[in-house]
Design a protein around this motif. Structure first.
Motif, PDB file in Angstrom:
ATOM      1  N   ALA A  26       0.841  -1.201   0.000  1.00 14.65           N
ATOM      2  CA  ALA A  26       0.000   0.000   0.000  1.00 14.65           C
ATOM      3  C   ALA A  26       0.873   1.247   0.000  1.00 14.65           C
ATOM      4  O   ALA A  26       1.996   1.239   0.513  1.00 14.65           O
ATOM      5  CB  ALA A  26      -0.937   0.012   1.205  1.00 14.65           C
ATOM      6  N   THR A  27       0.322   2.318  -0.589  1.00  9.84           N
ATOM      7  CA  THR A  27       1.011   3.606  -0.652  1.00  9.84           C
ATOM      8  C   THR A  27      -0.003   4.726  -0.442  1.00  9.84           C
ATOM      9  O   THR A  27      -1.123   4.659  -0.955  1.00  9.84           O
ATOM     10  CB  THR A  27       1.695   3.816  -2.022  1.00  9.84           C
ATOM     11  OG1 THR A  27       2.635   2.772  -2.247  1.00  9.84           O
ATOM     12  CG2 THR A  27       2.409   5.154  -2.086  1.00  9.84           C
ATOM     13  N   VAL A  28       0.391   5.745   0.296  1.00 13.18           N
ATOM     14  CA  VAL A  28      -0.375   6.985   0.409  1.00 13.18           C
ATOM     15  C   VAL A  28       0.582   8.121   0.096  1.00 13.18           C
ATOM     16  O   VAL A  28       1.683   8.189   0.668  1.00 13.18           O
ATOM     17  CB  VAL A  28      -0.983   7.169   1.814  1.00 13.18           C
ATOM     18  CG1 VAL A  28      -1.721   8.505   1.892  1.00 13.18           C
ATOM     19  CG2 VAL A  28      -1.919   6.025   2.146  1.00 13.18           C
ATOM     20  N   HIS A  29       0.196   9.027  -0.841  1.00 18.07           N
ATOM     21  CA  HIS A  29       1.081  10.135  -1.201  1.00 18.07           C
ATOM     22  C   HIS A  29       0.292  11.438  -1.264  1.00 18.07           C
ATOM     23  O   HIS A  29      -0.876  11.466  -1.690  1.00 18.07           O
ATOM     24  CB  HIS A  29       1.801   9.863  -2.519  1.00 18.07           C
ATOM     25  CG  HIS A  29       0.931   9.383  -3.632  1.00 18.07           C
ATOM     26  ND1 HIS A  29       0.254  10.218  -4.494  1.00 18.07           N
ATOM     27  CD2 HIS A  29       0.614   8.117  -4.018  1.00 18.07           C
ATOM     28  CE1 HIS A  29      -0.427   9.501  -5.367  1.00 18.07           C
ATOM     29  NE2 HIS A  29      -0.238   8.223  -5.102  1.00 18.07           N
ATOM     30  N   TYR A  30       0.932  12.503  -0.821  1.00 16.96           N
ATOM     31  CA  TYR A  30       0.300  13.820  -0.790  1.00 16.96           C
ATOM     32  C   TYR A  30       1.292  14.847  -1.296  1.00 16.96           C
ATOM     33  O   TYR A  30       2.431  14.923  -0.824  1.00 16.96           O
ATOM     34  CB  TYR A  30      -0.141  14.179   0.626  1.00 16.96           C
ATOM     35  CG  TYR A  30      -0.820  15.540   0.717  1.00 16.96           C
ATOM     36  CD1 TYR A  30      -2.139  15.710   0.295  1.00 16.96           C
ATOM     37  CD2 TYR A  30      -0.136  16.644   1.204  1.00 16.96           C
ATOM     38  CE1 TYR A  30      -2.763  16.946   0.364  1.00 16.96           C
ATOM     39  CE2 TYR A  30      -0.751  17.884   1.275  1.00 16.96           C
ATOM     40  CZ  TYR A  30      -2.065  18.034   0.850  1.00 16.96           C
ATOM     41  OH  TYR A  30      -2.672  19.263   0.909  1.00 16.96           O
ATOM     42  N   SER A  31       0.868  15.642  -2.293  1.00 17.10           N
ATOM     43  CA  SER A  31       1.718  16.661  -2.903  1.00 17.10           C
ATOM     44  C   SER A  31       1.148  18.040  -2.610  1.00 17.10           C
ATOM     45  O   SER A  31      -0.057  18.274  -2.759  1.00 17.10           O
ATOM     46  CB  SER A  31       1.805  16.432  -4.419  1.00 17.10           C
ATOM     47  OG  SER A  31       2.651  17.382  -5.012  1.00 17.10           O
ATOM     48  N   MET A  32       2.039  18.956  -2.199  1.00 17.68           N
ATOM     49  CA  MET A  32       1.620  20.315  -1.891  1.00 17.68           C
ATOM     50  C   MET A  32       2.719  21.262  -2.345  1.00 17.68           C
ATOM     51  O   MET A  32       3.855  21.183  -1.863  1.00 17.68           O
ATOM     52  CB  MET A  32       1.365  20.485  -0.394  1.00 17.68           C
ATOM     53  CG  MET A  32       0.906  21.879   0.011  1.00 17.68           C
ATOM     54  SD  MET A  32       0.580  21.979   1.795  1.00 17.68           S
ATOM     55  CE  MET A  32       2.236  21.667   2.436  1.00 17.68           C
ATOM     56  N   ASP A  33       2.374  22.146  -3.307  1.00 16.84           N
ATOM     57  CA  ASP A  33       3.357  23.047  -3.904  1.00 16.84           C
ATOM     58  C   ASP A  33       4.511  22.209  -4.445  1.00 16.84           C
ATOM     59  O   ASP A  33       4.315  21.404  -5.327  1.00 16.84           O
ATOM     60  CB  ASP A  33       3.833  24.088  -2.880  1.00 16.84           C
ATOM     61  CG  ASP A  33       2.690  24.998  -2.440  1.00 16.84           C
ATOM     62  OD1 ASP A  33       1.802  25.256  -3.271  1.00 16.84           O
ATOM     63  OD2 ASP A  33       2.681  25.424  -1.272  1.00 16.84           O
ATOM     64  N   LYS A  34       5.692  22.369  -3.910  1.00 17.65           N
ATOM     65  CA  LYS A  34       6.852  21.623  -4.401  1.00 17.65           C
ATOM     66  C   LYS A  34       7.259  20.513  -3.435  1.00 17.65           C
ATOM     67  O   LYS A  34       8.362  19.977  -3.529  1.00 17.65           O
ATOM     68  CB  LYS A  34       8.027  22.582  -4.630  1.00 17.65           C
ATOM     69  CG  LYS A  34       7.774  23.619  -5.717  1.00 17.65           C
ATOM     70  CD  LYS A  34       8.972  24.529  -5.892  1.00 17.65           C
ATOM     71  CE  LYS A  34       8.708  25.588  -6.960  1.00 17.65           C
ATOM     72  NZ  LYS A  34       8.543  25.006  -8.289  1.00 17.65           N
ATOM     73  N   TRP A  35       6.366  20.169  -2.520  1.00 21.26           N
ATOM     74  CA  TRP A  35       6.666  19.147  -1.531  1.00 21.26           C
ATOM     75  C   TRP A  35       5.843  17.887  -1.799  1.00 21.26           C
ATOM     76  O   TRP A  35       4.699  17.955  -2.217  1.00 21.26           O
ATOM     77  CB  TRP A  35       6.347  19.650  -0.117  1.00 21.26           C
ATOM     78  CG  TRP A  35       7.242  20.772   0.331  1.00 21.26           C
ATOM     79  CD1 TRP A  35       7.030  22.105   0.173  1.00 21.26           C
ATOM     80  CD2 TRP A  35       8.489  20.640   1.003  1.00 21.26           C
ATOM     81  NE1 TRP A  35       8.063  22.827   0.696  1.00 21.26           N
ATOM     82  CE2 TRP A  35       8.986  21.952   1.227  1.00 21.26           C
ATOM     83  CE3 TRP A  35       9.243  19.552   1.448  1.00 21.26           C
ATOM     84  CZ2 TRP A  35      10.192  22.194   1.873  1.00 21.26           C
ATOM     85  CZ3 TRP A  35      10.444  19.788   2.100  1.00 21.26           C
ATOM     86  CH2 TRP A  35      10.904  21.105   2.303  1.00 21.26           C
ATOM     87  N   LEU A  36       6.456  16.750  -1.535  1.00 20.83           N
ATOM     88  CA  LEU A  36       5.761  15.472  -1.649  1.00 20.83           C
ATOM     89  C   LEU A  36       5.977  14.673  -0.374  1.00 20.83           C
ATOM     90  O   LEU A  36       7.107  14.493   0.077  1.00 20.83           O
ATOM     91  CB  LEU A  36       6.269  14.658  -2.836  1.00 20.83           C
ATOM     92  CG  LEU A  36       5.694  13.243  -2.935  1.00 20.83           C
ATOM     93  CD1 LEU A  36       4.242  13.292  -3.370  1.00 20.83           C
ATOM     94  CD2 LEU A  36       6.507  12.372  -3.870  1.00 20.83           C
ATOM     95  N   PHE A  37       4.872  14.203   0.222  1.00 16.60           N
ATOM     96  CA  PHE A  37       4.911  13.312   1.374  1.00 16.60           C
ATOM     97  C   PHE A  37       4.407  11.948   0.913  1.00 16.60           C
ATOM     98  O   PHE A  37       3.345  11.857   0.288  1.00 16.60           O
ATOM     99  CB  PHE A  37       4.025  13.843   2.507  1.00 16.60           C
ATOM    100  CG  PHE A  37       4.391  15.223   2.969  1.00 16.60           C
ATOM    101  CD1 PHE A  37       5.254  15.417   4.033  1.00 16.60           C
ATOM    102  CD2 PHE A  37       3.871  16.337   2.319  1.00 16.60           C
ATOM    103  CE1 PHE A  37       5.586  16.690   4.448  1.00 16.60           C
ATOM    104  CE2 PHE A  37       4.190  17.619   2.733  1.00 16.60           C
ATOM    105  CZ  PHE A  37       5.057  17.799   3.797  1.00 16.60           C
TER     106      PHE A  37
END
Length: 730
Positions: free
Chosen positions: A681-692
């Motif tokens: 499983a994977t969860v990813h969150y992108s905000m502006d130039k950041w990726l979690f």
């Protein structure tokens, strides 16, 4: 990733930063484009009528405001199967291309993980080994190639390079000797390095996870001068990781500087290099006894973190590098010249105490089911290789007939110097290990002293007329080998032929025949040098990459049936007076069916799926393996993964399932590895130039057996591994 900068001042500091970084590195596309604009995607669909145009316009309108998060998730072209830049559906061979977009989205860390959702190939054959990538491809161990040149492999067919330094992984299934020379009939694995790009982009990443996993990585590329005549790239990784095995620590430093000189619009030279240092401390390599792992032990079950080595003594140290260039010159619109050259070095030093099985009574039963005998096996190996591949490719158009031609010559000089020692080490308690026993390293004795020179002349010709594509290829190899003064010479011609039919809708059935060869070291009882093993394969299949899909929709489906045979396989000499000698009367056959699917829909849904059926058998042998299945070749494998990313490109998640059927860990098929189902499983969150990003392998923490080769050689599979990654893009 490509990030457009509008201010000239920004370009100036970017060039300066990259110039300093590359210069320092030489002296001693980045992450999955999560914020690339939608208009940056190339539209490879073809409108055939007004209704298709209308569908494309409607889809484009629907995609307004959707962020393109993985524009290259579905591969379309390869030049590795035939060394010609042709679409995958025109290639009469099963080829899987795993691009950087897939690798990044799913956070795969090594080759063994990359092939989890690929048909025909299985990794992690010895569990979570931090040193090497143990793969089996259509029943055989595939050699690794780097940028189309064979890697400096020695006693192991992989070199364990860090995956972060590469843009693509290509899995070529079936005989590939016509283009790459000496190789097994199952196929090869090729890694394509990241290369400098004309536009500045970059990323810095940090990762922390299970077993003390700590990693820092960075990748920057862009122009080094105002005119764009020089482009640079610097990729680097540092990590300090543990493993699920107690007392094991792994350290790595990897750096790969690259510079492209755009000499003219038709000529460019790219200097490529990588340098990697690895230390693995304390690893006993698995080698657990079968009682308590795969069979009952009256004292209990052996835990998956058990280490039967010596944490303060065992040490694996490796230094490897590759330095070379890719050169390309375009004579005109039809003809070009390309050359790849690399010098490789791979130096390994191993000190390892490992389990040798439970202490036994005279009748073969364990004395107390807890005392484990141990061996001490130091091993040093130094491999060096000089490779150069030169080729001319062109196209000829005559009426309705189009031809793509390739003529090449490659040369490889390879040296392998290895030495080993062997001794008995103090025993250890399986259920209450106490470390710190006095260990004396035994003296080393020569194991291999090999020099091999290989020269190959090859040619490929692709004919296209109407909807038909005919591919013909041939190669002549001359191989000179010397091992401890024993010289052998092998000359071999290999060839291939394939026929495709291309329908307008993107369906492309094909049929092909290909051969391979691979030299075999050693000699029989009479001193006659062994001949190369020879392989042949018939393959029929269909590829489907729809041409009628609107913007934002792309998929590739491949299905193949094959029958692969190998002869001149070593088997024990039947003469009882010739104990420990072999003859070449053995033969192997592998039949299989493979289905693979990859898709990217509406820039939000991603799919991977694969099914493998393999029927392998030793058809001729003087040993106990006659009629048995090949080692580590599951009869069936099934995998599927789906990822959804919302239209804004911010939040997404994936879920994957892997089924690996039963297989055997030894040639006599006495040790069976049971089937297993694993989830990722994977969860990813992108905000502006950041990726979690949060990645979980073996989501439900399934304890399972990776392999048992004997009563003393059992290996657990990877338990649940959780990694959290933070990436800053530039």
């Amino acid at each position: 990733m490509i990030v457009r900068e509008s201010a000239g001042t920004h370009r100036s500091w970017q060039r300066g930063l990259l110039h300093i970084a590359v210069s320092l590195a030489l002296g001693t596309s980045a992450f999955a484009a999560y914020s690339a604009p939608v208009d940056a995607q190339t539209d490879n669909t073809k409108s055939t009528d007004a209704s298709t145009d209308a569908a494309n316009k409607k889809a484009a309108k629907q995609l307004e405001g959707v962020v393109v998060s993985a524009p290259n998730y579905v591969p379309k072209q390869t030049n590795d199967a035939v060394k010609l830049a042709i679409p995958l559906i025109e290639t009469p061979q099963s080829v899987t291309v795993i691009p950087r977009d897939q690798i990044d989205l799913l956070d795969w860390q090594n080759l063994s993980q990359v092939v989890r959702y690929t048909s025909g190939v299985i990794g992690e054959n010895y569990g979570p080994d931090p040193r090497y990538d143990w793969l089996t491809l259509r029943g055989f161990t595939p050699p690794e190639y780097i940028d189309g040149l064979q890697a400096p492999i020695g006693s192991v067919a992989s070199v364990g390079l860090d995956l972060y330094g590469f843009q693509n992984v290509e899995v070529l299934k079936g005989p590939s000797s016509t283009v790459y020379g000496l190789s097994p009939p199952g196929g090869i694995i090729n890694l394509t390095s990241r290369r400098p790009e004309a536009q500045f982009s970059g990323e810095l990443g940090a990762q922390y996870g299970s077993y003390g996993n700590a990693q820092l990585n960075g990748d920057f590329t862009g122009p080094l001068d105002a005119d764009g005549h020089f482009l640079g790239r610097l990729t680097a990784v540092w990590f300090d990781k543990g493993t699920q095995t107690d007392g094991v620590d792994t350290d790595r430093q990897y750096i790969a500087p690259a510079v492209t000189w755009v000499i003219s619009p038709d000529t460019n030279l790219t200097l490529l290099s990588y340098f990697q240092h690895d230390d693995v401390y304390g690893d006993g390599g698995g080698f657990l006894p079968i009682y308590g792992v795969a069979l009952p032990n009256p004292l209990g079950t052996v835990p998956t973190n058990r280490n039967l080595g010596e944490p303060d003594y065992n040490h694996f140290a490796r230094d490897q590098y590759g330095v070379g260039y890719d050169f390309s010159h375009k004579f005109n619109e039809d003809w070009r010249f390309e050359q790849n050259l690399k010098y490789f070095s791979n130096d390994v030093k191993i000190k390892q105490v490992y389990g040798a099985g439970l202490e036994l009574n005279a009748d073969g039963t364990p004395t107390d089911y807890r005392t484990v005998d141990r061996y001490n096996f130091p091993f040093n190996e130094n491999v060096k290789s000089f490779n150069v591949d030169s080729r001319v490719e062109g196209k000829v158009e005559t009426g309705q007939l189009d031809q793509k031609l390739l003529f090449g010559i490659d040369y490889r000089r390879y040296t392998d110097s290895a030495a080993y020692g062997f001794a008995v080490a103090p025993s250890i308690d399986l259920f209450n290990p106490v470390y710190g026993a006095a260990i004396t390293t035994p003296p080393l004795f020569p194991y291999t002293q090999e020099v091999q020179k290989q020269t190959g002349f090859y040619g490929e010709d692709q004919f296209k007329i109407d909807h038909w594509v005919l591919t013909l290829g041939g190669r002549y190899d001359h191989v000179e080998s010397d091992n401890f003064g024993k010289s052998t010479t092998d000359d071999k011609f290999t060839y291939r032929a394939g026929l495709n039919y291309l329908f307008e809708n993107g369906i492309a059935p094909y049929v092909s025949y290909a051969t391979s060869f691979q030299p075999v070291a050693g000699a029989d009882f009479s001193g006659n040098a062994f001949k190369p093993t020879e392989g042949s394969q018939v393959e029929a299949g269909v590829k489907f990459q729809p041409t009628f899909l609107p913007n934002g929709q792309n998929m590739l489906l491949t299905a193949a049936l094959y029958d692969l045979k190998q002869k001149n396989v070593l088997t024990p000499d039947p003469d009882p007076a010739h104990v420990f000698f072999s003859v070449q009367t053995g033969a192997v056959e592998v039949k299989g069916a493979e289905l693979e699917f990859v898709a990217r829909l509406n820039e939000m849904w991603s799919f991977n799926g694969a099914y493998t059926y393999t029927d392998s058998a030793v058809t001729k042998s003087n040993g106990s393996d006659l009629g048995k299945e090949l080692v580590q070749v599951p009869k069936q494998m099934l995998s599927g993964l789906v990822d959804y990313t919302e239209a804004s490109g911010r939040l997404g998640a994936s879920l994957g399932m892997r089924y690996v059927g039963e297989s055997y860990g030894d040639p006599a098929n006495a040790f069976r590895t049971p089937p297993v189902v694993l989830w990722d499983a994977t969860v990813h969150y992108s905000m502006d130039k950041w990726l979690f990003q949060l990645n979980i392998a073996n989501l439900f923490d399934r304890e399972y057996l990776s392999r048992c080769s004997s009563d003393s050689q059992c290996f657990y599979g990877l338990r649940r591994a959780v990694n959290l990654t933070l990436t800053r893009r530039f």
